[in-house]
Design a protein around this motif. Structure first.
Motif, PDB file in Angstrom:
ATOM      1  N   GLU A   1    -104.921  61.695  44.393  1.00  0.00           N
ATOM      2  CA  GLU A   1    -104.419  62.993  43.938  1.00  0.00           C
ATOM      3  C   GLU A   1    -105.184  64.048  44.729  1.00  0.00           C
ATOM      4  O   GLU A   1    -106.395  64.204  44.570  1.00  0.00           O
TER       5      GLU A   1
ATOM      6  N   GLU B   1    -106.073  67.846  45.869  1.00  0.00           N
ATOM      7  CA  GLU B   1    -106.030  69.235  45.380  1.00  0.00           C
ATOM      8  C   GLU B   1    -105.395  70.120  46.440  1.00  0.00           C
ATOM      9  O   GLU B   1    -105.704  69.992  47.621  1.00  0.00           O
TER      10      GLU B   1
ATOM     11  N   ARG C   1    -107.194  64.153  57.470  1.00  0.00           N
ATOM     12  CA  ARG C   1    -108.424  63.777  56.758  1.00  0.00           C
ATOM     13  C   ARG C   1    -108.210  62.478  55.980  1.00  0.00           C
ATOM     14  O   ARG C   1    -109.075  61.599  55.975  1.00  0.00           O
TER      15      ARG C   1
ATOM     16  N   ALA D   1    -117.310  57.983  45.506  1.00  0.00           N
ATOM     17  CA  ALA D   1    -117.974  57.771  46.804  1.00  0.00           C
ATOM     18  C   ALA D   1    -117.507  58.785  47.841  1.00  0.00           C
ATOM     19  O   ALA D   1    -118.233  59.076  48.784  1.00  0.00           O
ATOM     20  N   LEU D   2    -116.317  59.353  47.659  1.00  0.00           N
ATOM     21  CA  LEU D   2    -115.737  60.197  48.705  1.00  0.00           C
ATOM     22  C   LEU D   2    -116.595  61.421  49.058  1.00  0.00           C
ATOM     23  O   LEU D   2    -116.825  61.664  50.250  1.00  0.00           O
TER      24      LEU D   2
ATOM     25  N   LEU E   1    -119.342  60.675  51.252  1.00  0.00           N
ATOM     26  CA  LEU E   1    -118.899  60.321  52.604  1.00  0.00           C
ATOM     27  C   LEU E   1    -118.290  61.509  53.332  1.00  0.00           C
ATOM     28  O   LEU E   1    -117.797  61.371  54.451  1.00  0.00           O
ATOM     29  N   GLY E   2    -118.322  62.673  52.683  1.00  0.00           N
ATOM     30  CA  GLY E   2    -117.857  63.877  53.374  1.00  0.00           C
ATOM     31  C   GLY E   2    -116.404  64.223  53.139  1.00  0.00           C
ATOM     32  O   GLY E   2    -115.863  65.086  53.821  1.00  0.00           O
ATOM     33  N   PHE E   3    -115.759  63.547  52.157  1.00  0.00           N
ATOM     34  CA  PHE E   3    -114.362  63.862  51.874  1.00  0.00           C
ATOM     35  C   PHE E   3    -114.263  64.598  50.553  1.00  0.00           C
ATOM     36  O   PHE E   3    -114.512  64.023  49.498  1.00  0.00           O
ATOM     37  N   GLU E   4    -113.938  65.886  50.614  1.00  0.00           N
ATOM     38  CA  GLU E   4    -113.806  66.702  49.405  1.00  0.00           C
ATOM     39  C   GLU E   4    -112.322  66.882  49.084  1.00  0.00           C
ATOM     40  O   GLU E   4    -111.455  66.623  49.922  1.00  0.00           O
ATOM     41  N   GLY E   5    -112.052  67.355  47.858  1.00  0.00           N
ATOM     42  CA  GLY E   5    -110.690  67.765  47.518  1.00  0.00           C
ATOM     43  C   GLY E   5    -109.792  66.640  47.034  1.00  0.00           C
ATOM     44  O   GLY E   5    -108.584  66.813  46.939  1.00  0.00           O
ATOM     45  N   ILE E   6    -110.375  65.479  46.712  1.00  0.00           N
ATOM     46  CA  ILE E   6    -109.576  64.394  46.124  1.00  0.00           C
ATOM     47  C   ILE E   6    -109.918  64.350  44.641  1.00  0.00           C
ATOM     48  O   ILE E   6    -111.039  64.012  44.267  1.00  0.00           O
TER      49      ILE E   6
END
Lengths: 85, 85
Positions: free
Chosen positions: A46, A48, A58, B25-26, B29-34
């Motif tokens: 999901e 944002e 990404r 974990a995201l 690891l540098g993955f935002e917005g999930i």
């Protein structure tokens, strides 16, 4: 909020014992006519905000580095209709 | 030979620790917005012969009795473009 789906499947040349186990069990259970079964993983992310090309890039990077083992697995990334949840 | 895909996902009200582990974990690891991740299974069935309503009904029965645990999981059955493999 949008849903991005990442499907991760073993590459076709890699043996898939899980799928084989399912396939061999099917005739015993009365299901004929299934030539092959492969089992993989499905991730529903999901996301944002709006899903644009940057976000998809990404997610692609994320799938490649983290969700799939690209030595033995292929993955596909696709956007699904906006999630209601 | 046609490919029928069965996606099996935990029902929305069922806790998904695998998906949560991925989601947590995201950021590390540098993955935002999930906002959320749910992990499920994807089965690719190679069906012999044409896929008509009767075959789809059989696959539906197969998914319900064998691929998914319908107490805690939902499943969807859909036909994909004819497989080349």
């Amino acid at each position: 909020m949008a849903r991005v789906v990442v499907d991760v499947m073993l590459k076709p040349e890699i043996l898939d014992p899980q799928g084989q186990a399912v396939q061999r069990a099917l005739p015993r259970l009365g299901f004929e006519g299934i030539a092959d079964v492969r089992q993989g993983k499905r991730f529903e992310l999901e996301v944002e905000g709006p899903v644009d090309d940057a976000v998809l890039a990404r997610v692609n990077e994320l799938a490649e580095t983290f969700l799939a083992n690209t030595v033995i697995e292929d993955f596909t990334v696709r956007v699904e209709e906006t999630a209601t949840a």
